[in-house]
Design an enzyme around this catalytic site. Sequence first.
Site, PDB file in Angstrom:
ATOM      1  N   ASP A   1       0.834  -1.209   0.000  1.00 19.16           N
ATOM      2  CA  ASP A   1       0.000   0.000   0.000  1.00 19.16           C
ATOM      3  C   ASP A   1       0.867   1.257   0.000  1.00 19.16           C
ATOM      4  OD1 ASP A   1      -2.359   1.395  -0.045  1.00 19.16           O
ATOM      5  OD2 ASP A   1      -2.830   1.091   2.072  1.00 19.16           O
ATOM      6  N   GLY A   2       0.327   2.320  -0.578  1.00 17.23           N
ATOM      7  CA  GLY A   2       0.979   3.634  -0.509  1.00 17.23           C
ATOM      8  C   GLY A   2       1.536   4.147  -1.833  1.00 17.23           C
ATOM      9  N   ASN A   3       1.221   3.466  -2.933  1.00 11.38           N
ATOM     10  CA  ASN A   3       1.717   3.932  -4.242  1.00 11.38           C
ATOM     11  C   ASN A   3       1.194   5.335  -4.563  1.00 11.38           C
ATOM     12  OD1 ASN A   3       2.752   1.378  -4.446  1.00 11.38           O
ATOM     13  ND2 ASN A   3       1.385   0.697  -6.080  1.00 11.38           N
ATOM     14  N   GLY A   4      -0.104   5.552  -4.299  1.00 10.38           N
ATOM     15  CA  GLY A   4      -0.724   6.844  -4.616  1.00 10.38           C
ATOM     16  C   GLY A   4      -0.095   7.970  -3.811  1.00 10.38           C
TER      17      GLY A   4
ATOM     18  N   ARG B   1     -12.108   1.986  -8.508  1.00  8.94           N
ATOM     19  CA  ARG B   1     -11.233   3.148  -8.774  1.00  8.94           C
ATOM     20  C   ARG B   1     -11.526   3.722 -10.167  1.00  8.94           C
ATOM     21  NH1 ARG B   1      -5.458   2.431  -5.752  1.00  8.94           N
ATOM     22  NH2 ARG B   1      -6.338   1.785  -3.751  1.00  8.94           N
TER      23      ARG B   1
ATOM     24  N   TRP C   1     -11.756  -2.359  -8.113  1.00  7.52           N
ATOM     25  CA  TRP C   1     -12.471  -2.121  -9.380  1.00  7.52           C
ATOM     26  C   TRP C   1     -13.253  -0.811  -9.336  1.00  7.52           C
ATOM     27  CZ3 TRP C   1     -10.922  -4.630 -13.449  1.00  7.52           C
ATOM     28  CH2 TRP C   1     -10.504  -5.955 -13.367  1.00  7.52           C
TER      29      TRP C   1
ATOM     30  N   LEU D   1      10.795 -20.550  -4.659  1.00  2.00           N
ATOM     31  CA  LEU D   1       9.853 -19.620  -4.022  1.00  2.00           C
ATOM     32  C   LEU D   1       8.535 -19.699  -4.769  1.00  2.00           C
ATOM     33  CD1 LEU D   1       9.343 -17.007  -2.149  1.00  2.00           C
ATOM     34  CD2 LEU D   1       9.806 -15.719  -4.213  1.00  2.00           C
TER      35      LEU D   1
ATOM     36  N   TRP E   1       2.868   7.974  -2.455  1.00  2.00           N
ATOM     37  CA  TRP E   1       4.255   8.137  -2.907  1.00  2.00           C
ATOM     38  C   TRP E   1       4.290   9.107  -4.088  1.00  2.00           C
ATOM     39  CZ3 TRP E   1       7.105   7.661  -7.307  1.00  2.00           C
ATOM     40  CH2 TRP E   1       8.504   7.549  -7.178  1.00  2.00           C
TER      41      TRP E   1
ATOM     42  N   ARG F   1      -0.793   9.233 -10.071  1.00  2.00           N
ATOM     43  CA  ARG F   1      -0.821   7.991  -9.280  1.00  2.00           C
ATOM     44  C   ARG F   1      -0.174   6.824 -10.037  1.00  2.00           C
ATOM     45  NH1 ARG F   1      -4.118   7.548  -4.925  1.00  2.00           N
ATOM     46  NH2 ARG F   1      -4.452   5.342  -5.354  1.00  2.00           N
TER      47      ARG F   1
ATOM     48  N   HIS G   1       2.372   3.549  -9.082  1.00  2.05           N
ATOM     49  CA  HIS G   1       2.168   2.122  -9.357  1.00  2.05           C
ATOM     50  C   HIS G   1       3.366   1.543 -10.106  1.00  2.05           C
ATOM     51  CE1 HIS G   1      -1.738   2.390  -7.669  1.00  2.05           C
ATOM     52  NE2 HIS G   1      -2.292   3.063  -8.660  1.00  2.05           N
TER      53      HIS G   1
ATOM     54  N   GLU H   1       1.257 -13.420  12.302  1.00  2.00           N
ATOM     55  CA  GLU H   1       1.808 -12.242  12.985  1.00  2.00           C
ATOM     56  C   GLU H   1       1.706 -11.032  12.052  1.00  2.00           C
ATOM     57  OE1 GLU H   1       2.855 -12.056  16.116  1.00  2.00           O
ATOM     58  OE2 GLU H   1       2.427 -14.192  16.413  1.00  2.00           O
TER      59      GLU H   1
HETATM   60  C1  IPE Z   1      -5.563  -2.844  -0.307  1.00  2.00           C
HETATM   61  O1  IPE Z   1      -5.200  -1.516  -0.420  1.00  2.00           O
HETATM   62  C2  IPE Z   1      -5.489  -3.519  -1.643  1.00  2.00           C
HETATM   63  C3  IPE Z   1      -4.149  -3.665  -2.203  1.00  2.00           C
HETATM   64  C4  IPE Z   1      -3.028  -3.333  -1.626  1.00  2.00           C
HETATM   65  C5  IPE Z   1      -4.084  -4.271  -3.504  1.00  2.00           C
HETATM   66  P1  IPE Z   1      -6.280  -0.349  -0.575  1.00  2.00           P
HETATM   67  O2  IPE Z   1      -5.508   0.924  -0.671  1.00  2.00           O
HETATM   68  O3  IPE Z   1      -7.215  -0.654  -1.677  1.00  2.00           O
HETATM   69  O4  IPE Z   1      -7.075  -0.454   0.807  1.00  2.00           O
HETATM   70  P2  IPE Z   1      -7.920   0.614   1.610  1.00  2.00           P
HETATM   71  O5  IPE Z   1      -8.921   1.201   0.658  1.00  2.00           O
HETATM   72  O6  IPE Z   1      -6.967   1.661   2.098  1.00  2.00           O
HETATM   73  O7  IPE Z   1      -8.517  -0.163   2.742  1.00  2.00           O
HETATM   74  C1  IPE Z   2      -1.483   0.271  -3.406  1.00  2.00           C
HETATM   75  O1  IPE Z   2      -1.349   1.634  -3.439  1.00  2.00           O
HETATM   76  C2  IPE Z   2      -1.764  -0.322  -4.774  1.00  2.00           C
HETATM   77  C3  IPE Z   2      -3.168  -0.738  -4.980  1.00  2.00           C
HETATM   78  C4  IPE Z   2      -4.104  -0.742  -4.063  1.00  2.00           C
HETATM   79  C5  IPE Z   2      -3.528  -1.196  -6.304  1.00  2.00           C
HETATM   80  P1  IPE Z   2      -2.580   2.631  -3.429  1.00  2.00           P
HETATM   81  O2  IPE Z   2      -2.956   2.938  -4.841  1.00  2.00           O
HETATM   82  O3  IPE Z   2      -3.677   2.134  -2.570  1.00  2.00           O
HETATM   83  O4  IPE Z   2      -1.900   3.910  -2.753  1.00  2.00           O
HETATM   84  P2  IPE Z   2      -2.532   4.919  -1.703  1.00  2.00           P
HETATM   85  O5  IPE Z   2      -3.089   4.103  -0.580  1.00  2.00           O
HETATM   86  O6  IPE Z   2      -3.603   5.680  -2.426  1.00  2.00           O
HETATM   87  O7  IPE Z   2      -1.382   5.768  -1.272  1.00  2.00           O
HETATM   88 MG    MG Z   3      -4.112   2.325  -0.606  1.00  2.00          MG
END
Ligand code: IPE
Ligand code: IPE
Ligand code: MG
Length: 251
Positions: free
Chosen positions: A29-32, A80, A78, A140, A34, A42, A46, A216
């Site tokens: 999580d956190g690509n957006g 988004r 989906w 792996l 970043w 965004r 990714h 964990e």
């Molecule tokens: C969870 O992240 C899904 C993935 C990492 C693929 P989201 O960014 O979609 O989750 P929420 O909306 O913050 O719960």
């Molecule tokens: C995780 O990053 C990737 C996916 C959920 C596809 P996000 O796109 O959720 O990034 P944030 O949470 O908006 O920073």
């Molecule tokens: Mg996210």
Amino acid sequence: MPAQPLPSLQGHATGEVSPGPNHVAIIMDGNGRWAKARSLPRGAGHKRGADAVRRVVTASVGLGVSYLTLFGFSSENWQRPPAEVRDLMGLLRYYLEREVAELSREGVRFRVIGDRARLPAETVALIEAAESSTAHNTRLQLTIALSYGSRQEMVAAAKSLAKDCAEGRLAPDAIDETMFAKRLFTDGIPDPDLLIRTSGEQRISNFLLWQLAYTELVFTETLWPDFGQDDLAAAIETFRNRDRRYGAVTT
Ligand code: IPE
Ligand code: IPE
Ligand code: MG
């Protein structure tokens, strides 16, 4: 009646410091955020996130992890904007076309879990090709969750058991945890030992709800595109210092 350990938890050593983890799962999580921090679209986040996948797969092989499961796209993602979904599907195709041969050379077996019916046909064909061309690898197992939702997965499992009962192939009383788990996408994959979620969010977001029963959890502030070998090693170190009790009393 004396207390019996739950069937799915039998065989676990309790109260011992675990050398593992054998299976690491990651909510990437956190690509957006970043990208936003750099005033980039965004999609740029990714793209850098896909580079992090590459690093973490290689690092996992080096750290002796046997199963790595990555949450790539949820059933809820989906919702988004279509342009972002297109970007993500495009990246996935690029990754499948360019990276699978190299991953295979590193001994990686590739598998996808999730609802394939919602994925573009071309992507499904690439997934199937990647799964069959890497099926012999044993170093792996890399599982990517795509169009994946854990509640949907469990409802599908319940439906398939109900159908077997209604059609007289199965007695309801014969249903147990092992049988239920065999109807999940993760059949054949041990439950995760360690779950990492990046970007500071502390929730599960419909990922592996059944499978994470005794996993964990480690949450890190690092945004996924910045995540690398050191972050993975640090999370594994944290895991190794945990005391897994599985409900039992330990000294
Ligand atoms: C969870 O992240 C899904 C993935 C990492 C693929 P989201 O960014 O979609 O989750 P929420 O909306 O913050 O719960
Ligand atoms: C995780 O990053 C990737 C996916 C959920 C596809 P996000 O796109 O959720 O990034 P944030 O949470 O908006 O920073
Ligand atoms: Mg996210």
